[in-house]
Write an enzyme that holds these catalytic residues in place. Structure first.
Site, PDB file in Angstrom:
ATOM      1  N   GLU A   7      71.942  95.272  75.808  1.00 18.97           N
ATOM      2  CA  GLU A   7      72.256  96.637  76.223  1.00 18.97           C
ATOM      3  C   GLU A   7      73.226  96.564  77.379  1.00 18.97           C
ATOM      4  O   GLU A   7      73.134  95.652  78.210  1.00 18.97           O
ATOM      5  CB  GLU A   7      70.981  97.375  76.659  1.00 18.97           C
ATOM      6  CG  GLU A   7      70.268  98.005  75.499  1.00 18.97           C
ATOM      7  CD  GLU A   7      68.993  98.753  75.857  1.00 18.97           C
ATOM      8  OE1 GLU A   7      68.519  99.519  75.027  1.00 18.97           O
ATOM      9  OE2 GLU A   7      68.460  98.556  76.972  1.00 18.97           O
ATOM     10  N   ARG A  27      71.754  86.821  63.120  1.00 18.89           N
ATOM     11  CA  ARG A  27      72.806  85.888  62.683  1.00 18.89           C
ATOM     12  C   ARG A  27      72.158  84.678  62.040  1.00 18.89           C
ATOM     13  O   ARG A  27      71.254  84.069  62.615  1.00 18.89           O
ATOM     14  CB  ARG A  27      73.671  85.454  63.869  1.00 18.89           C
ATOM     15  CG  ARG A  27      74.298  86.626  64.606  1.00 18.89           C
ATOM     16  CD  ARG A  27      75.275  86.160  65.655  1.00 18.89           C
ATOM     17  NE  ARG A  27      76.565  85.865  65.077  1.00 18.89           N
ATOM     18  CZ  ARG A  27      77.643  86.642  65.187  1.00 18.89           C
ATOM     19  NH1 ARG A  27      77.589  87.759  65.870  1.00 18.89           N
ATOM     20  NH2 ARG A  27      78.777  86.286  64.623  1.00 18.89           N
ATOM     21  N   ASP A  49      59.004  94.094  76.396  1.00 16.32           N
ATOM     22  CA  ASP A  49      59.701  95.322  76.006  1.00 16.32           C
ATOM     23  C   ASP A  49      60.443  95.145  74.673  1.00 16.32           C
ATOM     24  O   ASP A  49      60.508  96.079  73.874  1.00 16.32           O
ATOM     25  CB  ASP A  49      60.699  95.702  77.117  1.00 16.32           C
ATOM     26  CG  ASP A  49      61.221  97.122  76.975  1.00 16.32           C
ATOM     27  OD1 ASP A  49      60.407  98.025  76.683  1.00 16.32           O
ATOM     28  OD2 ASP A  49      62.446  97.332  77.133  1.00 16.32           O
ATOM     29  N   GLY A  88      52.606 114.528  74.943  1.00 18.64           N
ATOM     30  CA  GLY A  88      53.621 113.968  75.853  1.00 18.64           C
ATOM     31  C   GLY A  88      54.959 114.651  75.571  1.00 18.64           C
ATOM     32  O   GLY A  88      56.016 114.028  75.656  1.00 18.64           O
ATOM     33  N   ALA A  89      54.863 115.945  75.229  1.00 18.82           N
ATOM     34  CA  ALA A  89      56.033 116.670  74.728  1.00 18.82           C
ATOM     35  C   ALA A  89      57.133 116.856  75.770  1.00 18.82           C
ATOM     36  O   ALA A  89      58.282 117.129  75.414  1.00 18.82           O
ATOM     37  CB  ALA A  89      55.605 118.036  74.204  1.00 18.82           C
ATOM     38  N   GLN A 127      73.136  97.344  64.993  1.00 23.99           N
ATOM     39  CA  GLN A 127      73.800  98.420  65.717  1.00 23.99           C
ATOM     40  C   GLN A 127      74.711  97.834  66.781  1.00 23.99           C
ATOM     41  O   GLN A 127      74.468  96.703  67.223  1.00 23.99           O
ATOM     42  CB  GLN A 127      72.773  99.348  66.373  1.00 23.99           C
ATOM     43  CG  GLN A 127      71.967  98.660  67.466  1.00 23.99           C
ATOM     44  CD  GLN A 127      70.816  99.497  67.980  1.00 23.99           C
ATOM     45  OE1 GLN A 127      70.239 100.267  67.243  1.00 23.99           O
ATOM     46  NE2 GLN A 127      70.501  99.351  69.251  1.00 23.99           N
ATOM     47  N   HIS A 148      60.082 101.077  66.498  1.00 31.30           N
ATOM     48  CA  HIS A 148      61.174 101.833  65.878  1.00 31.30           C
ATOM     49  C   HIS A 148      62.256 100.939  65.294  1.00 31.30           C
ATOM     50  O   HIS A 148      63.035 101.366  64.467  1.00 31.30           O
ATOM     51  CB  HIS A 148      61.736 102.896  66.827  1.00 31.30           C
ATOM     52  CG  HIS A 148      62.645 102.376  67.893  1.00 31.30           C
ATOM     53  ND1 HIS A 148      62.183 101.703  68.989  1.00 31.30           N
ATOM     54  CD2 HIS A 148      63.979 102.441  68.045  1.00 31.30           C
ATOM     55  CE1 HIS A 148      63.202 101.371  69.751  1.00 31.30           C
ATOM     56  NE2 HIS A 148      64.315 101.803  69.206  1.00 31.30           N
ATOM     57  N   LYS A 203      67.341  86.379  71.849  1.00 33.09           N
ATOM     58  CA  LYS A 203      68.002  86.633  73.135  1.00 33.09           C
ATOM     59  C   LYS A 203      67.959  88.142  73.353  1.00 33.09           C
ATOM     60  O   LYS A 203      68.332  88.897  72.457  1.00 33.09           O
ATOM     61  CB  LYS A 203      69.443  86.144  73.024  1.00 33.09           C
ATOM     62  CG  LYS A 203      70.258  86.271  74.268  1.00 33.09           C
ATOM     63  CD  LYS A 203      71.524  85.422  74.183  1.00 33.09           C
ATOM     64  CE  LYS A 203      72.582  86.025  73.287  1.00 33.09           C
ATOM     65  NZ  LYS A 203      73.916  85.426  73.473  1.00 33.09           N
ATOM     66  N   HIS A 254      60.037  94.211  68.929  1.00 37.72           N
ATOM     67  CA  HIS A 254      61.196  94.459  68.064  1.00 37.72           C
ATOM     68  C   HIS A 254      61.733  93.175  67.425  1.00 37.72           C
ATOM     69  O   HIS A 254      61.882  93.087  66.210  1.00 37.72           O
ATOM     70  CB  HIS A 254      62.338  95.118  68.844  1.00 37.72           C
ATOM     71  CG  HIS A 254      61.960  96.414  69.496  1.00 37.72           C
ATOM     72  ND1 HIS A 254      61.036  97.269  68.959  1.00 37.72           N
ATOM     73  CD2 HIS A 254      62.392  97.021  70.633  1.00 37.72           C
ATOM     74  CE1 HIS A 254      60.908  98.329  69.737  1.00 37.72           C
ATOM     75  NE2 HIS A 254      61.725  98.208  70.775  1.00 37.72           N
TER      76      HIS A 254
HETATM   77  C1  BG6 Z   1      62.659 100.490  73.485  1.00 37.17           C
HETATM   78  C2  BG6 Z   1      62.651  99.788  74.800  1.00 37.17           C
HETATM   79  O1  BG6 Z   1      61.568 100.085  72.718  1.00 37.17           O
HETATM   80  O2  BG6 Z   1      63.861 100.200  72.797  1.00 37.17           O
HETATM   81  C3  BG6 Z   1      63.872 100.159  75.621  1.00 37.17           C
HETATM   82  O3  BG6 Z   1      61.483 100.129  75.512  1.00 37.17           O
HETATM   83  C4  BG6 Z   1      65.143  99.957  74.833  1.00 37.17           C
HETATM   84  O4  BG6 Z   1      63.925  99.402  76.823  1.00 37.17           O
HETATM   85  C5  BG6 Z   1      65.037 100.612  73.461  1.00 37.17           C
HETATM   86  O5  BG6 Z   1      66.213 100.525  75.558  1.00 37.17           O
HETATM   87  C6  BG6 Z   1      66.220 100.271  72.599  1.00 37.17           C
HETATM   88  O6  BG6 Z   1      66.191 101.029  71.430  1.00 37.17           O
HETATM   89  P1  BG6 Z   1      67.537 101.379  70.672  1.00 37.17           P
HETATM   90  O7  BG6 Z   1      67.075 102.005  69.407  1.00 37.17           O
HETATM   91  O8  BG6 Z   1      68.318 102.291  71.553  1.00 37.17           O
HETATM   92  O9  BG6 Z   1      68.244 100.087  70.466  1.00 37.17           O
END
Ligand code: BG6
Length: 489
Positions: free
Chosen positions: A217, A347, A236, A12-13, A378, A179, A334, A241
């Site tokens: 975001e 928090r 997502d 998927g490069a 972040q 990640h 949230k 996460h």
């Molecule tokens: C991804 C989501 O896993 O993480 C995206 O699919 C999101 O929707 C992203 O924007 C956010 O990652 P980061 O590291 O920019 O906070």
């Protein structure tokens, strides 16, 4: 005693993630001297191009944290010379066989280790694993496969994916990436808890009133609407996460720092979670909005999003862990897109001081006087603790001040991108920060009934303007559990 060689194939490069994150992370690792002496990087995708064209693309997007450093150009050239491209279909054994041949040429006379990074849409995961693993298994070295989410859409599809993978790979070979687990502050969570006497004894329902996991975001799903609409913010961000961070936050002390021990504890947390009630969830979706002469599109204005879509771009939920440590403590999550700011934080709000001698200094709002520990993941990483302090002077006035560990003030070293840490771990065979299949199953078991209910009942999301603080329903939800969102107070 053959010398080892590592080949990293990014499947998927030509995709966004590969360009923006994976290649820059590999280059950063190379720059830092973290890649083995013998290594090659292969890009694999359907797009027809040659090695030079791939190098051109990579060099354009190596806008990582390294690119203004000393010797960067030389290092980049050396790195690019180790990058190659192979064009092929994702379901073609022949194409992967041709890749295999190229890999073997590079590996000749060495001990071959292979890392495949699947940065591809989920509908071709299984094809690639089937075709690539057939060719990739080497008799002597190791083969590992990093997989990007989404790992399915619910328990059934995720289970199906796991079953298919297991036909071709052992669990040891699969590195499911989240990640957020590679982010510096998330890694630090365990250090904070388990190596400081002042935190761990407080880490329970006895002292903690509630915990909040916040992701926001300041941009919408622009350009990703097609993908996003099939998943929504709960799949997502929350199911992976935020839930992963919650598990790390709430787990018992693991037997050791070994990956299996840590994941054993995380999975226990996930299995102790109470089913999520629909009434403890609110969903939202951003709508178009004009601000300062600029107009921002609503989610459904995106041409790739079906008209009338009910997919949430925002969600808030109250979760509970029914175990001895956390009984009754609300864990609030949230997550939202197109909000007023970009931020991710944890928090921790502590309880009131019993019989606080200074209560009259706080008026009637004792909540304002409780300690709060914030881990800002972040941007601008920081850990700070809100405490009550006497304002210097002759009178007795208190205020809330921060004991503040701001990373950029404390550390001069730049913080590596999450993908760097995770790629390095996968190369070194360290599984601690990757998701084990039972963790994945438990995460889906928790969220699948809720997702189904939202879909079956066609719950309409509460609309919020692009760039706002999100739907007001999130406040009511928190208030119902006697919580105030820390980021808004
Ligand atoms: C991804 C989501 O896993 O993480 C995206 O699919 C999101 O929707 C992203 O924007 C956010 O990652 P980061 O590291 O920019 O906070």
């Amino acid at each position: 005693n053959l010398e080892p060689t590592l080949s990293i194939t990014v499947v998927g490069a030509s995709g966004d993630l590969a360009k923006k994150k994976i290649f820059p992370a590999l280059f950063a690792l190379y720059y830092e001297g973290c890649l083995p002496k013998n290594f090659t990087v292969f890009g694999y995708a359907r797009t027809k191009m040659n090695d030079e064209e791939l190098r051109e693309i990579i060099s354009r997007t190596l806008t990582c944290r390294i690119d203004k450093r000393e010797n960067c150009d030389d290092k980049m050239e050396q790195f690019l010379n180790r990058c190659f491209y192979h064009s092929g279909m994702y379901d073609s054994e022949d194409d992967f066989a041709a890749l295999d041949k190229k890999l073997k040429e590079k590996e000749a006379g060495k001990l071959p280790n292979r890392l495949f990074y699947l940065s591809i849409p989920p509908n071709v995961f299984v094809d690639v694993v089937r075709c690539a693993s057939l060719r990739a298994s080497s008799e002597t070295g190791w083969t590992r496969v990093i997989v990007e989410k989404p790992f399915g859409r619910d328990s059934e599809s995720s289970g199906e994916l796991t079953r298919c993978f297991k036909q071709y790979l052992t669990e040891d070979q699969i590195f499911r990436i989240d990640h957020y687990l590679g982010k510096e502050l998330v890694e630090n969570l365990s250090v904070l808890r388990f190596s400081n006497l002042v935190f761990e004894p407080l880490w329970s329902r006895n002292y903690i009133r509630n915990v909040q996991f916040i992701f926001s975001e300041d941009f919408g799903t622009e350009g990703r609407g097609g993908y996003f609409d099939n998943y929504g913010i709960i799949r997502d961000i929350m199911q992976n996460h935020l839930l992963q961070i919650l598990a790390l936050f709430a787990m018992e002390t693991p037997v050791s720092l070994d990956g299996e021990d840590i994941r054993n504890e995380k999975v226990k947390v996930l299995r102790s979670m109470r089913p999520i009630q629909l009434e403890n969830v609110i969903v939202g979706q951003y709508k178009g909005h004009s601000k300062g002469g600029k107009s921002y599109p609503g989610y459904t204005d995106d041409p790739t999003v079906p008209k009338g879509s009910l997919t949430p771009t925002f969600a808030a939920a109250a979760l509970f862990i029914d175990n001895a440590r956390w009984d009754g403590v609300p864990f609030l999550m949230k997550a939202g897109k197109a909000l007023h700011t970009k931020r991710a934080e944890i928090r921790v709000q502590f309880r009131h001081v019993p019989g606080n001698l200074y209560r009259k200094n706080f008026g009637t709002d004792l909540d304002k006087a409780t300690n709060e520990l914030v881990l800002r993941v972040q941007p601008d990483e920081a850990i700070y603790l809100k405490i009550n302090n006497k304002v210097p002077g002759l009178g007795m006035r208190l205020d809330r001040s921060d004991l503040n560990l701001l990373y950029r003030a404390r550390y001069t070293k730049e913080i590596p991108d999450a993908y760097e840490r995770l790629l390095l771990d996968a190369i070194e065979g360290e599984r601690r920060l990757f998701i084990r299949s039972d963790e994945l199953d438990s995460a889906w078991a928790l969220f699948t009934p809720l997702l189904k209910e939202l879909e079956v009942q066609k719950i309409a999301p509460e609309l919020y303007p692009y760039g706002s603080r999100g739907p007001v329903g999130a406040h009511y939800l928190a208030a119902k559990h006697n919580v105030r969102w820390g980021d808004l107070s």
